[in-house]
Design an enzyme around this catalytic site. Structure first.
Site, short mmCIF file in Angstrom:
data_model
loop_
_atom_site.label_atom_id
_atom_site.label_comp_id
_atom_site.label_asym_id
_atom_site.label_seq_id
_atom_site.Cartn_x
_atom_site.Cartn_y
_atom_site.Cartn_z
N ARG A 68 37.94 33.06 -54.21
CA ARG A 68 37.22 34.05 -55.01
C ARG A 68 37.06 33.52 -56.44
O ARG A 68 37.87 32.72 -56.91
CB ARG A 68 37.97 35.38 -55.01
N LYS A 77 46.88 39.06 -55.87
CA LYS A 77 47.04 40.50 -55.66
C LYS A 77 47.43 40.78 -54.21
O LYS A 77 46.98 41.74 -53.59
CB LYS A 77 45.77 41.26 -56.05
N HIS A 87 30.61 34.26 -54.81
CA HIS A 87 31.29 34.88 -53.67
C HIS A 87 30.57 34.54 -52.36
O HIS A 87 31.20 34.48 -51.29
CB HIS A 87 31.35 36.40 -53.84
N ARG A 121 31.77 31.85 -49.86
CA ARG A 121 32.78 32.18 -48.86
C ARG A 121 32.11 32.51 -47.53
O ARG A 121 32.56 32.07 -46.46
CB ARG A 121 33.64 33.35 -49.35
N HIS A 169 41.94 36.70 -46.09
CA HIS A 169 41.60 38.06 -45.69
C HIS A 169 42.83 38.73 -45.09
O HIS A 169 43.59 38.10 -44.36
CB HIS A 169 40.47 38.06 -44.65
N TYR A 224 52.55 40.70 -36.51
CA TYR A 224 53.07 39.75 -35.53
C TYR A 224 52.42 38.37 -35.63
O TYR A 224 52.99 37.38 -35.20
CB TYR A 224 52.90 40.31 -34.11
#
Length: 403
Positions: free
Chosen positions: A241, A268, A330, A333, A356, A366
């Site tokens: 990003r 974040k 962006h 991506r 993501h 898991y």
């Protein structure tokens, strides 16, 4: 005899202060420095006191007499004009301290421990740019919902609804702080919660892969700083990003391990994001370090001694190349994701590389695999894929051609 303007104008300074009486306790005091000061001598509660009315000629003779007469009325009513004047002064000072800007700066300084230095600077910059010029001088208890609404609408009109909502939240926090100080019980930002509808999810423009060679050709020919050219190439190659690239620090780069580790706090997210670096990104980083290696940041700001390039820098470069509305930082991506998925690379590994967070929380709990071998493989493949088109653009330039 009462004074007149001629007498006052002709009054000359002497070695010691002296008085020119106007009557009923009012007089003009002439100082050795030449100052002419209106005074009223009076008694209240058995004590003799002196009221300062003002300085001549700022306060004229008629204005001084009017002020003296008002003071006499107060005395007759049992009020001390000197005490009233002091109280009014204190109220003016308190009012000045209770402007939205003054309270906001106090709130900001007392919350510095909660933010990282860069974030604290960013918050104050936003407030100074988008809020203080419009409501900063108003009393915090006098700002209406309409005033705050106008502020955030102005920001949202720049196609920055997320910033507008963030600023609304900061304004609300300032009012919460003011309530704690018992300055006001109001909060005109609170009713505006949800006023700015969340921007409809949309895919930002992504450069068509057929345009890659032409994009590189224009980038090579563009009159821009070499470090900014590298910034564009790196965001294409590692498809992080924009904020993650712009705030990158040299301490995050490990040449020996061929990794770039973005700390969790910058992501974040609850964990750091480690990026496998292919050959070309490593070469670009080595080249960049000869230019910006003296700064903690890979891409330091040219205008601020501490800080990195702004959010608009990469967007402006792309627009100058002629791709406004066609490509965004962006969007690189999306471009990488599409190409890698079409090549048959592991979709989960691609999602992990994009950092993501899986919507399926059970799967996320898991499926903790880092997919490192897969990611290292496709990051090298993608680097070679882009370099092939970059070299084609160089060849076109050398031949004087155009895509």
């Amino acid at each position: 005899m009462p004074l007149n303007d001629r007498q006052i104008k002709n009054a000359k300074p002497a070695a010691k202060p002296y008085k020119l009486a106007d009557g009923k306790g009012m007089f003009l005091q002439v100082t050795p420095a030449g100052g002419k000061l209106w005074r009223l001598k009076y008694r209240i509660n058995g004590k003799e006191k002196l009221l300062s009315i003002g300085k001549y000629p700022t306060v004229s003779l008629s204005e001084a007499r009017e002020a003296a007469e008002n003071a006499r009325r107060m005395i007759a009513a049992g009020q001390d004009p000197s005490a009233a004047k002091q109280q009014a002064k204190q109220e003016r000072q308190a009012a000045l301290l209770n402007t939205f800007e003054a309270i906001t700066r106090r709130w900001h300084s007392e919350n510095l421990h909660r933010w990282k230095p860069d974030n604290a600077v960013r918050i104050l910059n936003h407030l100074e740019k988008d809020v203080f010029p419009y409501i900063g001088g108003q009393q915090i208890d006098g700002i209406a919902v309409a005033d705050v609404k106008a502020v955030i609408e102005r920001i949202a009109a720049r196609n920055a609804p997320a910033t507008a909502e963030k600023i609304r939240q900061w304004i609300a926090a300032v009012y919460g702080y003011a309530a704690m100080l018992e300055i006001t019980d109001r909060n005109p930002a609170a009713p505006l919660r949800g006023f700015l509808a969340k921007a409809e999810t949309r895919h930002l423009p992504a450069l068509p892969r057929e345009e890659l060679t032409e994009f590189f050709r224009r980038l090579l020919l563009a009159d821009i700083d070499p470090q900014n050219r590298i910034a564009v190439l790196l965001i294409m190659l590692v498809f992080v990003r924009s904020t993650e690239l712009r705030g990158s620090r040299w301490e995050e780069i490990d040449y020996a391990a061929k990794t770039w580790t973005i700390p969790a706090e910058r992501m974040k997210l609850p964990r750091a994001h480690v990026i496998p670096l292919a050959d070309w990104p490593l070469e670009l980083l080595a080249e960049l370090q000869t230019t910006t290696g003296g700064s903690p940041y890979l891409f330091p700001s040219r205008t601020k001694t501490t800080g990195f390039i702004s959010e608009a820098t990469l967007n402006r470069i792309i627009e100058r190349l002629g791709y406004k509305g066609t490509a965004t930082p962006h969007g690189f991506r999306s471009l990488a994701s599409s190409i890698l998925n079409e090549q048959g690379f592991n979709p989960d590994a691609i999602e992990r590389q994009l950092a993501h967070v899986p919507k399926d929380k059970i799967r996320a709990a898991y499926n903790r695999a880092e997919y490192w071998p897969h990611r290292a493989e496709f990051m090298q493949w993608y680097s070679d894929y882009l370099r092939e088109r970059y070299n084609a653009a160089r060849a076109l330039i050398d031949a004087g051609g155009h895509v």
